[in-house]
Design a protein around this motif. Structure first.
Motif, PDB file in Angstrom:
ATOM      1  N   THR A 663       0.858  -1.289  -0.132  1.00 20.18           N
ATOM      2  CA  THR A 663       0.082   0.098   0.053  1.00 20.18           C
ATOM      3  C   THR A 663       0.842   1.170  -0.092  1.00 20.18           C
ATOM      4  OG1 THR A 663      -2.028   1.081   0.911  1.00 20.18           O
ATOM      5  CG2 THR A 663      -0.137   0.294   2.401  1.00 20.18           C
ATOM      6  N   SER A 664       0.408   2.243  -0.161  1.00 25.43           N
ATOM      7  CA  SER A 664       1.382   3.583  -0.482  1.00 25.43           C
ATOM      8  C   SER A 664       1.412   4.023   1.159  1.00 25.43           C
ATOM      9  CB  SER A 664       0.633   4.477  -1.335  1.00 25.43           C
ATOM     10  OG  SER A 664      -0.535   5.079  -0.689  1.00 25.43           O
ATOM     11  N   ALA A 667      -1.706   6.087   1.872  1.00 22.60           N
ATOM     12  CA  ALA A 667      -2.881   5.067   2.271  1.00 22.60           C
ATOM     13  C   ALA A 667      -2.593   4.694   3.681  1.00 22.60           C
ATOM     14  CB  ALA A 667      -2.978   3.979   1.424  1.00 22.60           C
ATOM     15  N   ASP A 672      -5.166   2.658   5.976  1.00 25.99           N
ATOM     16  CA  ASP A 672      -5.256   1.619   4.994  1.00 25.99           C
ATOM     17  C   ASP A 672      -4.176   0.702   5.655  1.00 25.99           C
ATOM     18  OD1 ASP A 672      -5.192  -0.522   3.268  1.00 25.99           O
ATOM     19  OD2 ASP A 672      -4.863   0.909   1.517  1.00 25.99           O
ATOM     20  N   LYS A 694       0.243  -6.782  -5.146  1.00 23.30           N
ATOM     21  CA  LYS A 694      -0.482  -5.364  -5.068  1.00 23.30           C
ATOM     22  C   LYS A 694       0.263  -4.428  -5.656  1.00 23.30           C
ATOM     23  CE  LYS A 694      -4.034  -7.268  -2.152  1.00 23.30           C
ATOM     24  NZ  LYS A 694      -4.844  -6.932  -0.698  1.00 23.30           N
ATOM     25  N   GLU A 696       0.670  -2.401  -7.861  1.00 20.81           N
ATOM     26  CA  GLU A 696      -0.147  -1.511  -8.241  1.00 20.81           C
ATOM     27  C   GLU A 696      -0.295  -0.336  -7.534  1.00 20.81           C
ATOM     28  OE1 GLU A 696      -3.471  -4.021  -6.999  1.00 20.81           O
ATOM     29  OE2 GLU A 696      -1.404  -4.191  -8.249  1.00 20.81           O
ATOM     30  N   LYS A 697      -0.596  -0.799  -6.278  1.00 13.59           N
ATOM     31  CA  LYS A 697      -0.932   0.328  -5.007  1.00 13.59           C
ATOM     32  C   LYS A 697       0.218   1.142  -4.347  1.00 13.59           C
ATOM     33  CE  LYS A 697      -4.738  -2.191  -3.250  1.00 13.59           C
ATOM     34  NZ  LYS A 697      -5.651  -2.635  -1.922  1.00 13.59           N
ATOM     35  N   CYS A 722       0.986  -8.059  -9.745  1.00 19.14           N
ATOM     36  CA  CYS A 722      -0.172  -7.207  -9.424  1.00 19.14           C
ATOM     37  C   CYS A 722      -1.342  -7.890  -9.117  1.00 19.14           C
ATOM     38  CB  CYS A 722      -0.241  -6.054 -10.849  1.00 19.14           C
ATOM     39  SG  CYS A 722       1.159  -5.226 -10.984  1.00 19.14           S
ATOM     40  N   SER A 723      -2.503  -7.051  -8.660  1.00 20.79           N
ATOM     41  CA  SER A 723      -3.606  -7.778  -8.694  1.00 20.79           C
ATOM     42  C   SER A 723      -4.347  -7.846  -9.802  1.00 20.79           C
ATOM     43  CB  SER A 723      -4.654  -6.804  -7.944  1.00 20.79           C
ATOM     44  OG  SER A 723      -4.019  -6.496  -6.591  1.00 20.79           O
TER      45      SER A 723
END
Length: 1021
Positions: A663-664, A667, A672, A694, A696-697, A722-723
């Motif tokens: 996650t970023s 986020a 998150d 994931k 891409e997050k 990636c998802s």
């Protein structure tokens, strides 16, 4: 670790020192029973090995000179006669009967003994070395790389006898006997004689595989419940036991599953004749005509109880076959060396009593020696052959093999006795348990996991562990221990461990029996027995695969545990007092029903391995995990975490992290907690295995840069994904972002395995090249759908396995992919296995130049519907022996592959021609409706056809009939009728040596040309 006094609790030692094995005698406690006399070598082992249960003493003993760096020549130790040897290597150096003993007294006693040894330094020729970093070299068996696909369970016995025995049993099982229902055939003989190997050879024979509509192999547990055994048989046939748990329900399930099909069921290692009469006979009595049960057992009395109509007694190997097996297992390839070694080799085989298990194990010792008659004669003259105290002489060769092991290997081997002989031990989990127990030496040139893996591989090479499953590189991913070797290990461990001896522990009133290690996998335990909870000195507890629930008191009563495995149990709740297990190093909760991990896990300062694979109900992880600063492996594969409160970046000792979800930073700051920012990986410099999900997050290139992937100099395995759900949401901006992120993920040069999944960039990162990946051995590229072309993968010099799947944009394989644009470069110089699957747009595979793919052995093509032609030039690939094609809608021909031996063609509706395959021996096909030409296949011997749409026998078979050894087909009753004598297809098959034909029901034909036999139950109307 010595048990602390109850009046005070101290934090156990952590870090590298907690793994170290310092020098010291095997036991220093005056309260412990006197150990049995031991051999010189094993006494030396105990001198050089500090007990795994005494970490607290390590630092105190380090002040003694001998503990700081002396080793001893075992041949000079004046210890008792080796013939009185039965060592005890898992014992504690503080072998107090109760926790909380006088540790100080133990240390003083130990130091006195070390001082006595120091006084004898000159006479004993003690020599200095710098701890573990300069340990004496250990003899090990040479590593020989095995070709993919060459290993099979039960393989390894050579010679004419096993071939003759197998052929006789195959005939016994497959020839029609006119008997309705199911007949029993038994193989009997003592342990290690080769019963299972013979059964496996029969089970895997082509004739057996094609003679039965269903085959199943069941290893019968020593102790079983009737319902449990029925469930095991149902599972082995591919059935489902979730519909009912009662014995009657399971009987009906098995009867329906088998139906009227003709089947073969192997019951391996039957110890009770009631297995058949009381459990299996009734649900199997309605089976198809010709069904068989093949049972292996030790005694003829069991065969009689089973009602076996035919009993085969396995005999010991004769001199010739014994020598052939010894030579093969010792890897003596050179004929001149074999001639020199034959005499002493035959004497070794004779001394092994003609028992294959013993011969192979002793061959493992011989592999560590020079291939000379003198070296082998030394093994033959070893005093270990004369050891006393064994229950049977057949164990003496196995004891020799054990005696030859370095002492740290001995502990690892004895530890394997904790597992049932039919239990397949996972390589990664087993080596982690060895590390947790303190059995693995620290070396400066390798990580502790690498060293432990070397131990495992060496025990396999010495035939002390038997491979049960291999990966694509011939590495034994799972293994078992033979019954005889396990019995020897039990004897040598002398009460330290317990496996399955439920009567002694749960029923016997012997209060003095207090094992430190207990293993009860698959025992249908609903709760942990009270007698186990009373064992305050318990260090290891295995309860895998039990319908178990946990009560709150377990972690307050078993607070000295080091290793705890509750995987595949029905545990739902982990009590908060988990934090009491401050000595715990290994915790496996994989595939359980747990919903949360208590915050108190942060108290487990010693924990090194936390396995949480496949926990479908677990979605949160506590902040306390970040206090596990010594944690080396965190495995979350198959577990979806929505709320991870801890920071993974604090776990700086991690060497393996599976399923790091991204996650970023932004986020994460907004609560998150379904993952972590990539910069959390920055300080995890010891990683060897890393799986990231994931991607891409991630916020962008800058976050990827901060993780410093290239700086992780120990990284060997990397997965980037990636998802799968992101594809419908793709935008040009998102595509550019993911390309930038991947561009910054360049791994270190040492990387050996790489997997890219669901990457949706339009170009691959520049680091996917020989410049950045010179040591890459395995590459998987899956669902990278937007990449129009591939980098020059053919230039990767160490690549062994390449798998490309579901990459729909790839339409051409040419010079760029092969790397032939670069002069003086051999494309794919070491590639052994190439698998292309789901390439929906692939239309062209350009010519292969001479010299390319010099090592390719297996080529698999699946679901490439637009590819019409194989590349020209495959004739130059002189190592290719296996070609498998499936769901290739447009492929028209398979031609010109000089070395191909096995061809599988499934669902290839356009295939018209198979030609110019001079080495081809086996064709396996399904739904090739327009195949008309099969020519220039002079080596063809076997044809297998599985096709329920086939109306008549392919006409091309008649042209090869006189050379065919076997035709096996499964089709319709109509085709069977055509193959009856005087039927329309009788001229096609009549010249074949042997024919087996089956329909989906129980109809069959069986025919041999010489002697002439034709049998069938097909009704002619």
């Amino acid at each position: 670790m010595c048990a602390p006094r109850r009046t005070r609790r101290t934090r156990p030692p952590t870090g590298a020192g907690s793994w170290r094995a310092a020098a010291g005698p095997g036991s220093s406690s005056s309260r412990s029973p006197s150990p049995s006399p031991i051999t010189r070598q094993d006494r030396h082992c105990r001198f050089n090995y500090f007990s795994t249960n005494c970490d607290a003493i390590t630092a105190l003993a380090s002040s003694v000179p001998v503990a700081a760096g002396l080793s001893i020549d075992p041949a000079l130790l004046p210890f008792p006669d080796r013939r009185q040897a039965l060592p005890r290597l898992l014992s504690s150096c503080c072998d107090a009967d109760v926790p909380g003993g006088d540790v100080a007294a133990d240390i003083r006693s130990l130091n006195r003994k070390l001082q006595v040894i120091l006084k004898e330094k000159s006479r004993l020729q003690l020599r200095s070395f710098l701890g573990d970093h300069h340990a004496a070299p250990v003899r090990s068996a040479p590593r020989l790389r095995q070709a993919p696909g060459t290993w099979a369970p039960g393989s390894g016995i050579v010679g004419s006898r096993i071939e003759d025995d197998a052929a006789g049993l195959v005939r016994q099982l497959t020839e029609a006997d006119g008997q309705a229902g199911c007949a029993v055939v038994a193989i009997i003989g003592p342990d290690g004689i080769g019963k299972t190997t013979l059964a496996a050879k029969v089970y895997g024979s082509e004739r057996v595989r094609r003679s039965f509509a269903a085959r199943s192999w069941v290893r019968v547990p020593r102790e079983y419940t009737e319902a449990g055994l029925l469930s095991q048989v149902i599972d082995s046939f591919g059935g489902d036991t979730t519909g009912g748990e009662s014995f009657a329900d399971l009987e009906r399930t098995l009867a329906r599953l088998v139906g009227k099909r003709r089947f073969l069921l192997v019951l391996d290692d039957v110890r009770h004749g009631g297995v058949w009469e009381d459990v299996l006979r009734r649900p199997l009595e309605g089976a198809g005509r010709g069904s068989k049960v093949l049972a292996t057992a030790r005694h003829g009395s069991i065969a009689r109880e089973l009602g076996a109509g035919h009993v085969h007694r396995v005999k010991r190997l004769g001199a010739d076959d014994g020598w052939l097996l010894l030579r093969a297992a010792a890897r003596v390839v050179d004929e001149a060396a074999a001639a020199e070694l034959k005499d002493v080799g035959e004497r070794v085989a004779e001394k092994c009593g003609g028992v294959p298990l013993a011969i192979k194990a002793v061959a493992g010792v011989l592999r560590t020696r020079e291939a000379s008659a003198g070296e082998w004669a030394e093994v033959l003259a070893s005093p270990a052959w004369l050891v006393k105290g064994l229950p049977e002489d057949a164990m003496k060769p196995l004891y020799l093999c054990y005696d030859d092991l370095p002492c740290h290997f001995k502990q690892c081997f004895l530890y394997c006795s904790l597992f049932p002989s039919d239990y397949a031990m996972d390589r990664r989990v087993l080596v982690q348990q060895w590390i947790a127990e303190g059995f693995v030496q620290i070396r400066a040139d390798a990580g502790v996991e690498e060293v432990a893996e070397e131990y495992y591989d060496e025990l396999v090479r010495r035939h002390l562990l038997q491979p049960a499953e291999e990966d694509e590189h011939g590495v034994a991913a799972r293994c078992t221990v033979h019954d005889m070797l396990r019995a020897l290990a039990h004897l040598l461990a002398q009460g330290e461990g317990l496996t399955g001896d439920s009567y002694r522990l749960l029923v016997d009133s012997d209060a003095s029996f207090a094992p430190r290690r207990i293993s009860f996998p698959r025992r249908n335990l609903a709760v942990i027995p009270e007698k186990i909870l009373k064992l305050e000195g318990l260090r290891t507890l295995f309860l895998q695969k039990n319908p178990l629930t946990i009560e709150g008191s377990i972690f307050t009563r078993l607070e000295h545990l080091k290793v705890l495995d509750l995987s595949e149990t029905e545990v739902e709740l982990i009590p908060d007092n988990l934090g009491n297990l401050v000595y715990l190093r290994f915790l496996n909760l994989s595939h359980t029903r747990i919903q949360a991990i208590p915050e108190s896990i942060g108290n487990l300062w010693s924990l090194k391995f936390l396995l949480l694979r496949g926990c479908k109900s677990l979605h949160t992880l506590p902040k306390g995990i970040e206090h596990l600063r010594g944690l080396r492996d965190l495995d979350l594969a198959g577990t979806v975490i929505d709320d991870a409160a801890f920071r993974v970046g604090h776990l700086r000792s991690l060497t393996s992290l599976r399923c790091f979800a991204v996650t970023s930073k932004e986020a994460r700051a907004a609560q998150d907690r379904s993952g972590w920012p990539l910069d959390e990986l920055k300080n995890l410099s010891q990683l060897r295995t890393l799986h990231i999900q994931k991607l891409e997050k991630a916020a962008g290139r800058s976050e990827a840069t901060e993780m410093s992937l290239a700086a992780k100099k120990g990284l060997r395995e990397l997965e980037l994904s990636c998802s799968g759900t992101v594809r419908p949401l793709q935008t040009p901006e998102l595509v550019r972002k993911i390309e930038d992120i991947f561009e910054e993920m360049n791994p270190p040069l040492c990387l050996e395995s790489l997997k890219l999944v669901n990457y949706f960039g339009t170009r691959f990162p520049r680091w996917l090249s020989v410049t950045f990946l010179p040591n890459l051995r395995d590459l998987d590229i899956v669902k990278c759908n937007l990449c129009q072309s591939f980098p020059p993968l053919g230039r990767l010099p160490e690549l062994r396995s390449l798998y490309i799947a579901d990459s729909s944009a790839l339409n051409d394989i040419g010079a760029e992919f092969m790397g032939t644009n670069h002069p003086h470069q051999v494309p794919f110089p070491k590639l052994e296995n190439l698998h292309l699957q789901g390439l929906q747009q692939l239309t062209t595979w350009r010519d292969i130049e001479p010299g390319a793919f010099p090592s390719l052995q297996v080529l698999q093509l699946e679901s490439c519907p637009k590819l019409q032609h194989l590349p020209a030039g495959l004739i130059h690939v002189t190592s290719l022996t296996v070609l498998r094609i499936a769901d290739m809608a447009s492929l028209k021909a398979v031609n010109d592959i000089a070395t191909l031996r096995e061809l599988s063609a499934w669902n290839t509706p356009s295939l018209k021609r198979i030609s110019n395959l001079p080495s081809l021996e086996d064709i396996n096909m399904c739904h090739c409706p327009v195949l008309e030409i099969v020519e220039n296949v002079d080596g063809l011997r076997t044809v297998h056809i599985f096709d329920h749409d086939l109306q008549e026998m392919p006409i091309w078979i008649e042209a090869h009939a006189s050379k065919l050894q076997s035709l096996n087909f499964t089709s319709t009753v109509g085709l069977l009728k055509r193959c009856l004598v005087d039927g329309p297809d009788w001229p096609v098959i009549k010249d074949i040596k042997e024919v087996h034909g089956y329909s989906t029901g129980s109809s069959y034909i069986y025919y041999t040309r010489s002697p002439y036999i034709f049998q069938s139950n097909v009704l002619v109307t």
